[in-house]
Scaffold this motif. Structure first.
Motif, PDB file in Angstrom:
ATOM      1  N   TYR A  18      12.188 -10.323 -12.019  1.00 42.88           N
ATOM      2  CA  TYR A  18      12.612 -10.367 -10.611  1.00 42.88           C
ATOM      3  C   TYR A  18      11.465 -10.827  -9.710  1.00 42.88           C
ATOM      4  N   TYR A  19      10.306 -10.163  -9.823  1.00 41.74           N
ATOM      5  CA  TYR A  19       9.171 -10.513  -8.964  1.00 41.74           C
ATOM      6  C   TYR A  19       8.718 -11.945  -9.212  1.00 41.74           C
ATOM      7  N   ARG A  20       8.616 -12.342 -10.480  1.00 43.06           N
ATOM      8  CA  ARG A  20       8.195 -13.710 -10.793  1.00 43.06           C
ATOM      9  C   ARG A  20       9.160 -14.720 -10.177  1.00 43.06           C
ATOM     10  N   THR A  21      10.451 -14.499 -10.339  1.00 47.12           N
ATOM     11  CA  THR A  21      11.451 -15.424  -9.817  1.00 47.12           C
ATOM     12  C   THR A  21      11.359 -15.556  -8.302  1.00 47.12           C
ATOM     13  N   VAL A  22      11.305 -14.430  -7.613  1.00 51.88           N
ATOM     14  CA  VAL A  22      11.241 -14.452  -6.147  1.00 51.88           C
ATOM     15  C   VAL A  22       9.954 -15.127  -5.673  1.00 51.88           C
ATOM     16  N   LEU A  23       8.839 -14.769  -6.270  1.00 56.29           N
ATOM     17  CA  LEU A  23       7.552 -15.309  -5.822  1.00 56.29           C
ATOM     18  C   LEU A  23       7.403 -16.792  -6.152  1.00 56.29           C
ATOM     19  N   LEU A  96      -7.300   3.889  -0.734  1.00 57.69           N
ATOM     20  CA  LEU A  96      -8.032   3.087  -1.713  1.00 57.69           C
ATOM     21  C   LEU A  96      -8.078   1.607  -1.347  1.00 57.69           C
ATOM     22  N   GLY A  97      -7.266   1.193  -0.362  1.00 58.00           N
ATOM     23  CA  GLY A  97      -7.331  -0.190   0.099  1.00 58.00           C
ATOM     24  C   GLY A  97      -6.073  -1.006  -0.044  1.00 58.00           C
ATOM     25  N   ALA A  98      -4.961  -0.405  -0.477  1.00 59.95           N
ATOM     26  CA  ALA A  98      -3.701  -1.159  -0.549  1.00 59.95           C
ATOM     27  C   ALA A  98      -3.344  -1.649   0.852  1.00 59.95           C
ATOM     28  N   ARG A  99      -2.738  -2.820   0.927  1.00 60.49           N
ATOM     29  CA  ARG A  99      -2.364  -3.411   2.218  1.00 60.49           C
ATOM     30  C   ARG A  99      -0.907  -3.166   2.565  1.00 60.49           C
ATOM     31  N   GLY A 100      -0.130  -2.720   1.574  1.00 59.78           N
ATOM     32  CA  GLY A 100       1.278  -2.444   1.813  1.00 59.78           C
ATOM     33  C   GLY A 100       1.826  -1.545   0.730  1.00 59.78           C
ATOM     34  N   TYR A 101       2.959  -0.925   1.032  1.00 57.19           N
ATOM     35  CA  TYR A 101       3.569   0.030   0.109  1.00 57.19           C
ATOM     36  C   TYR A 101       5.077  -0.052   0.315  1.00 57.19           C
ATOM     37  N   LEU A 102       5.789  -0.459  -0.728  1.00 62.17           N
ATOM     38  CA  LEU A 102       7.241  -0.607  -0.657  1.00 62.17           C
ATOM     39  C   LEU A 102       7.894   0.296  -1.695  1.00 62.17           C
ATOM     40  N   GLU A 103       9.149   0.642  -1.448  1.00 62.07           N
ATOM     41  CA  GLU A 103       9.905   1.451  -2.394  1.00 62.07           C
ATOM     42  C   GLU A 103      10.959   0.585  -3.080  1.00 62.07           C
ATOM     43  N   GLU A 104      11.053   0.721  -4.412  1.00 57.72           N
ATOM     44  CA  GLU A 104      12.084   0.003  -5.169  1.00 57.72           C
ATOM     45  C   GLU A 104      13.439   0.648  -4.952  1.00 57.72           C
ATOM     46  N   PRO A 105      14.484  -0.114  -5.035  1.00 55.65           N
ATOM     47  CA  PRO A 105      14.497  -1.553  -5.247  1.00 55.65           C
ATOM     48  C   PRO A 105      14.124  -2.285  -3.956  1.00 55.65           C
ATOM     49  N   VAL A 106      13.356  -3.347  -4.099  1.00 55.88           N
ATOM     50  CA  VAL A 106      12.886  -4.110  -2.950  1.00 55.88           C
ATOM     51  C   VAL A 106      13.790  -5.329  -2.785  1.00 55.88           C
ATOM     52  N   PRO A 107      14.550  -5.380  -1.677  1.00 60.24           N
ATOM     53  CA  PRO A 107      15.362  -6.567  -1.435  1.00 60.24           C
ATOM     54  C   PRO A 107      14.470  -7.807  -1.341  1.00 60.24           C
ATOM     55  N   GLU A 108      14.991  -8.933  -1.775  1.00 58.49           N
ATOM     56  CA  GLU A 108      14.204 -10.162  -1.815  1.00 58.49           C
ATOM     57  C   GLU A 108      13.559 -10.472  -0.469  1.00 58.49           C
ATOM     58  N   ARG A 109      14.310 -10.366   0.610  1.00 65.59           N
ATOM     59  CA  ARG A 109      13.746 -10.718   1.928  1.00 65.59           C
ATOM     60  C   ARG A 109      12.595  -9.798   2.302  1.00 65.59           C
ATOM     61  N   ASP A 110      12.670  -8.520   1.930  1.00 64.20           N
ATOM     62  CA  ASP A 110      11.585  -7.581   2.226  1.00 64.20           C
ATOM     63  C   ASP A 110      10.348  -7.891   1.384  1.00 64.20           C
ATOM     64  N   LEU A 111      10.562  -8.253   0.123  1.00 65.90           N
ATOM     65  CA  LEU A 111       9.445  -8.621  -0.741  1.00 65.90           C
ATOM     66  C   LEU A 111       8.757  -9.872  -0.204  1.00 65.90           C
ATOM     67  N   VAL A 112       9.546 -10.871   0.138  1.00 68.93           N
ATOM     68  CA  VAL A 112       8.978 -12.118   0.655  1.00 68.93           C
ATOM     69  C   VAL A 112       8.212 -11.857   1.951  1.00 68.93           C
TER      70      VAL A 112
END
Length: 127
Positions: A18-23, A96-112
């Motif tokens: 999923y992540y590879r395809t979207v990215l 620790l330095g993360a720039r963002g934090y999302l909860e699965e499932p991540v809709p494509e538009r939110d991931l992008v």
């Protein structure tokens, strides 16, 4: 979005696809790892503009990958994606330095949107 090199770390094969395809659809070059040890090896061998890191449980197994990413490059953009939202893990990831934090499932538009924001921040830091 300029061609960016993204490392995706997740132990779920379906999530990796999923992540590879979207990215890739938005123009990123994507390297996937299904173990945290494999990701640590990749971080030492290649430069990445962004790391998308799965947090599988409240144990935050990907902590070492996040720490190594920031150690190698304090400006590194790391986006943590959690299977289970956990406030302690969220706070730890951000400290620790993360720039963002999302909860699965991540809709494509939110991931992008999150990836574009991280990459824009990375470009601004580099400029």
């Amino acid at each position: 979005m300029a061609r960016s090199n993204v490392l995706v770390v997740d132990d779920d094969p379906a999530d990796l696809v999923y992540y590879r395809t979207v990215l890739q659809r938005v123009g990123c070059s994507v390297v996937t790892c299904n173990t945290y040890d494999e990701a640590l090896d990749c971080l030492g061998a290649e430069q990445f503009d962004l790391v998308v890191l799965s947090q599988g449980s409240a144990a935050f197994e990907g902590r070492r990958v996040l720490q190594k990413s920031i150690e190698l490059d304090p400006g590194k953009q790391v986006l943590v994606v959690a299977r289970v939202l956990n406030m302690s893990c969220y706070l730890e990831a951000m400290q620790l330095g993360a720039r963002g934090y999302l909860e699965e499932p991540v809709p494509e538009r939110d991931l992008v949107r999150a990836v574009e924001t991280c990459l824009a921040t990375s470009s601004a830091i580099a400029a």
